[in-house]
Design a protein around this motif. Sequence first.
Motif, PDB file in Angstrom:
ATOM      1  N   THR A 152       0.823  -1.202   0.000  1.00 51.70           N
ATOM      2  CA  THR A 152       0.000   0.000   0.000  1.00 51.70           C
ATOM      3  C   THR A 152       0.863   1.260   0.000  1.00 51.70           C
ATOM      4  O   THR A 152       2.075   1.212   0.258  1.00 51.70           O
ATOM      5  CB  THR A 152      -0.920   0.045   1.228  1.00 51.70           C
ATOM      6  N   ALA A 153       0.198   2.387  -0.258  1.00 52.97           N
ATOM      7  CA  ALA A 153       0.883   3.680  -0.189  1.00 52.97           C
ATOM      8  C   ALA A 153       1.471   3.909   1.188  1.00 52.97           C
ATOM      9  O   ALA A 153       2.576   4.456   1.328  1.00 52.97           O
ATOM     10  CB  ALA A 153      -0.091   4.799  -0.552  1.00 52.97           C
ATOM     11  N   ALA A 154       0.746   3.491   2.231  1.00 54.22           N
ATOM     12  CA  ALA A 154       1.230   3.682   3.597  1.00 54.22           C
ATOM     13  C   ALA A 154       2.567   2.976   3.819  1.00 54.22           C
ATOM     14  O   ALA A 154       3.468   3.518   4.488  1.00 54.22           O
ATOM     15  CB  ALA A 154       0.195   3.173   4.597  1.00 54.22           C
ATOM     16  N   ASP A 155       2.722   1.782   3.252  1.00 55.73           N
ATOM     17  CA  ASP A 155       3.996   1.070   3.356  1.00 55.73           C
ATOM     18  C   ASP A 155       5.123   1.884   2.724  1.00 55.73           C
ATOM     19  O   ASP A 155       6.209   2.024   3.301  1.00 55.73           O
ATOM     20  CB  ASP A 155       3.914  -0.292   2.650  1.00 55.73           C
ATOM     21  N   LEU A 156       4.858   2.426   1.555  1.00 58.97           N
ATOM     22  CA  LEU A 156       5.889   3.136   0.801  1.00 58.97           C
ATOM     23  C   LEU A 156       6.184   4.507   1.385  1.00 58.97           C
ATOM     24  O   LEU A 156       7.324   4.983   1.325  1.00 58.97           O
ATOM     25  CB  LEU A 156       5.464   3.257  -0.667  1.00 58.97           C
ATOM     26  N   ASN A 157       5.168   5.139   1.949  1.00 54.75           N
ATOM     27  CA  ASN A 157       5.363   6.471   2.541  1.00 54.75           C
ATOM     28  C   ASN A 157       6.390   6.449   3.671  1.00 54.75           C
ATOM     29  O   ASN A 157       7.112   7.416   3.904  1.00 54.75           O
ATOM     30  CB  ASN A 157       4.046   7.025   3.077  1.00 54.75           C
ATOM     31  N   HIS A 173      -0.926  -5.804 -14.601  1.00 54.65           N
ATOM     32  CA  HIS A 173      -2.312  -5.318 -14.636  1.00 54.65           C
ATOM     33  C   HIS A 173      -2.668  -4.456 -13.434  1.00 54.65           C
ATOM     34  O   HIS A 173      -3.782  -3.935 -13.359  1.00 54.65           O
ATOM     35  CB  HIS A 173      -3.289  -6.493 -14.738  1.00 54.65           C
ATOM     36  N   TYR A 174      -1.771  -4.313 -12.502  1.00 51.72           N
ATOM     37  CA  TYR A 174      -1.979  -3.394 -11.396  1.00 51.72           C
ATOM     38  C   TYR A 174      -0.643  -3.046 -10.771  1.00 51.72           C
ATOM     39  O   TYR A 174       0.388  -3.667 -11.033  1.00 51.72           O
ATOM     40  CB  TYR A 174      -2.950  -3.941 -10.345  1.00 51.72           C
ATOM     41  N   GLY A 175      -0.667  -1.986  -9.994  1.00 52.83           N
ATOM     42  CA  GLY A 175       0.543  -1.525  -9.338  1.00 52.83           C
ATOM     43  C   GLY A 175       0.174  -0.713  -8.121  1.00 52.83           C
ATOM     44  O   GLY A 175      -1.009  -0.540  -7.791  1.00 52.83           O
ATOM     45  N   VAL A 176       1.193  -0.205  -7.425  1.00 50.48           N
ATOM     46  CA  VAL A 176       0.951   0.575  -6.215  1.00 50.48           C
ATOM     47  C   VAL A 176       1.801   1.844  -6.262  1.00 50.48           C
ATOM     48  O   VAL A 176       2.970   1.813  -6.657  1.00 50.48           O
ATOM     49  CB  VAL A 176       1.241  -0.247  -4.934  1.00 50.48           C
ATOM     50  N   ALA A 177       1.173   2.953  -5.873  1.00 54.22           N
ATOM     51  CA  ALA A 177       1.834   4.248  -5.809  1.00 54.22           C
ATOM     52  C   ALA A 177       1.867   4.735  -4.370  1.00 54.22           C
ATOM     53  O   ALA A 177       0.959   4.431  -3.585  1.00 54.22           O
ATOM     54  CB  ALA A 177       1.086   5.261  -6.679  1.00 54.22           C
ATOM     55  N   GLY A 197     -11.310   0.442 -15.136  1.00 53.15           N
ATOM     56  CA  GLY A 197     -10.222   0.573 -14.173  1.00 53.15           C
ATOM     57  C   GLY A 197     -10.745   0.675 -12.758  1.00 53.15           C
ATOM     58  O   GLY A 197     -11.927   0.965 -12.536  1.00 53.15           O
ATOM     59  N   ILE A 198      -9.884   0.426 -11.777  1.00 53.14           N
ATOM     60  CA  ILE A 198     -10.274   0.450 -10.362  1.00 53.14           C
ATOM     61  C   ILE A 198      -9.221   1.210  -9.562  1.00 53.14           C
ATOM     62  O   ILE A 198      -8.027   0.900  -9.632  1.00 53.14           O
ATOM     63  CB  ILE A 198     -10.418  -0.972  -9.793  1.00 53.14           C
ATOM     64  N   ILE A 199      -9.676   2.219  -8.817  1.00 56.91           N
ATOM     65  CA  ILE A 199      -8.844   2.875  -7.808  1.00 56.91           C
ATOM     66  C   ILE A 199      -9.214   2.232  -6.478  1.00 56.91           C
ATOM     67  O   ILE A 199     -10.303   2.459  -5.942  1.00 56.91           O
ATOM     68  CB  ILE A 199      -9.108   4.392  -7.765  1.00 56.91           C
ATOM     69  N   GLY A 205     -12.792   5.328   2.301  1.00 58.79           N
ATOM     70  CA  GLY A 205     -12.823   5.942   0.983  1.00 58.79           C
ATOM     71  C   GLY A 205     -11.505   6.508   0.521  1.00 58.79           C
ATOM     72  O   GLY A 205     -11.407   7.071  -0.576  1.00 58.79           O
ATOM     73  N   LYS A 206     -10.460   6.367   1.313  1.00 58.39           N
ATOM     74  CA  LYS A 206      -9.143   6.884   0.953  1.00 58.39           C
ATOM     75  C   LYS A 206      -8.431   5.907   0.020  1.00 58.39           C
ATOM     76  O   LYS A 206      -8.429   4.697   0.262  1.00 58.39           O
ATOM     77  CB  LYS A 206      -8.312   7.075   2.226  1.00 58.39           C
ATOM     78  N   PRO A 207      -7.802   6.393  -1.063  1.00 58.69           N
ATOM     79  CA  PRO A 207      -7.063   5.495  -1.953  1.00 58.69           C
ATOM     80  C   PRO A 207      -5.939   4.765  -1.217  1.00 58.69           C
ATOM     81  O   PRO A 207      -5.181   5.381  -0.456  1.00 58.69           O
ATOM     82  CB  PRO A 207      -6.486   6.443  -3.010  1.00 58.69           C
ATOM     83  N   THR A 208      -5.867   3.467  -1.442  1.00 58.19           N
ATOM     84  CA  THR A 208      -4.818   2.665  -0.803  1.00 58.19           C
ATOM     85  C   THR A 208      -3.485   2.778  -1.530  1.00 58.19           C
ATOM     86  O   THR A 208      -2.461   2.346  -1.003  1.00 58.19           O
ATOM     87  CB  THR A 208      -5.214   1.185  -0.782  1.00 58.19           C
ATOM     88  N   GLY A 209      -3.520   3.317  -2.739  1.00 50.30           N
ATOM     89  CA  GLY A 209      -2.328   3.364  -3.584  1.00 50.30           C
ATOM     90  C   GLY A 209      -2.344   2.332  -4.691  1.00 50.30           C
ATOM     91  O   GLY A 209      -1.604   2.444  -5.658  1.00 50.30           O
ATOM     92  N   VAL A 210      -3.211   1.314  -4.567  1.00 53.06           N
ATOM     93  CA  VAL A 210      -3.296   0.258  -5.575  1.00 53.06           C
ATOM     94  C   VAL A 210      -4.219   0.715  -6.706  1.00 53.06           C
ATOM     95  O   VAL A 210      -5.361   1.111  -6.466  1.00 53.06           O
ATOM     96  CB  VAL A 210      -3.813  -1.056  -4.964  1.00 53.06           C
TER      97      VAL A 210
END
Length: 576
Positions: A152-157, A173-177, A197-199, A205-210
Amino acid sequence: MNPVKCLLIPAIIVWSSCTGKKEKTQADIILFNGNVITVDSTDRLAEALAITGNRIIAVGKNGEIEALASSSTKRIDLKGHTVTPGLLDAHIHLSSSPWSVPNMIELSYPAVKSISDVKQLIAAKVKVVKPGEWIRGVGWDEGKLAEKRLITAADLNEVSPANPVWLTNTTGHYGVANSQALHLAEVTASTPNPTEGIIDKDKTGKPTGVLKESAMELVVSKLPPITVSDIERGIMQMVSNLHQEGMTGAKDPGLSQMEWDAYQNLADSAKLQLRVFGLWMGGKSTASMQQAIALQQSVPAQYRIGNELLISGGIKLFGDGSGGARTAWVHEEWNKNRTEKDAGNFGFPNIQPDTLKAMIRIAHDQGIHVSTHAIGDHTIDVVVDSYAKVLKSNPTPHLRHGIIHCNIPTPHAIEVISQLQTQYDAGYPEPSATFTWWIGDMYAGSFGERTKRLNPFTTFVKKGITWANGSDYSVTPFPARYGIWAAIARQPALGTFGGDPFGREESVDVKTALKAVTIWAAHQMFLEDKIGSLEPGKLADLAVWDRDPYTITTDELKDMKCVMTIFNGKVVYEAK
């Protein structure tokens, strides 16, 4: 061009072009004292073969081949090693490989076994890049991570709060930001899912980064561009890598203009030492299909079907998404964790069925080969029925339309495929046997009991269906020996959901598995009269191995080592 067989020497056939002029019958190279697996119509075995120029001129016994040698002939003593045709990959993202992206971080198992490992690699990269510079990685697979969950984004942050990060999953087909990348892409809680596509968002409701499927483009569009020179460098590295694995040809799907330009530059300068059949990306509309056809037809005439090296061969379409992301279009709801239902999730088509059918018709009616990505059984039904419909109304044979991946075809689809191949030389599955291995744990969790009918190779054989195997690199590792092994073993990498989730009912024998990476793959490159088997008159593309795949155990197939690779009559790799 069918191999021409003209000059007879006792017990062997020696090829010449039969021009009426005096022909050179002495060999430039002979390989002897070996075990030559021809993969010809009888799959005969020989001891030796001879090459003149870039063609095989004879295959036979040691003494017969020795008779073709002169004082200037290069003699290669095989010392009992086995020779096969050069192995081929019917679906490999060669020109868009990670080698084309400067400073890409490799996140594949076993180097990466946990999210902690990922974070350590990102933290190390942060120390050497400039503030604000993008960090990119590829190859992570949550099915192989100790945490058994998405990054998740939290991991990368935690390790990269200021540098934007984008990590592509092994499926592509998917990735994480991380949050910085999401900020640059203007992805927030209020950002709606794009079409197809899927956010991914958490309970608040917060984007997970995936980001899945078309949603990836929100971030990918912000990445620094690569150049044609970057792509050329990546292709050259990949060609070297392939040679070390006894591989001499590939079908590269979904080319852009830049990727084609890189290939053509290398071919024009005689640097491309690999046979490449390219498919142009067809997009999602009839207008984009027409644009792709225009690109496909704009290349110089020598680089179209009929060429022996680089071929602008057709169009690729994306029918649906991924089995790992559970976005492919299926008849019954996806599973998760093997036995649970992913309630309400049937995936979705990447191109609406009526549009997909219209796109296929446009290409078909112009006599252009199409291969369509279809993983879910619902999509496979739509694709094969579309092929059948256009062929019935315009019965143009030999276009060899393909079904890329063709993971879980229904009985209906299998019957249609069989009929298409028999009647029209079309409807060819282009699966990846290594899906049951490299992403097998992920697939076992998502497909549930459908895994028993994944890659139904035995059923294909019983129905007289031929298929061409591909790695889908960088989704799975590219060595074709893995594909040979996986088509037989059907064994997942880790056994997260047990060691035999795919069963053995659809396993094939080694001879069938070898055909799928030689003569059957050559067919899907429109080169089966030139490569894919070791016969007089064919191009001299071959691989020498440290063991005989026909006699070793299944487990040993995975560990075969290439000793030498010959491409176009020249030694391009020799193991130290």
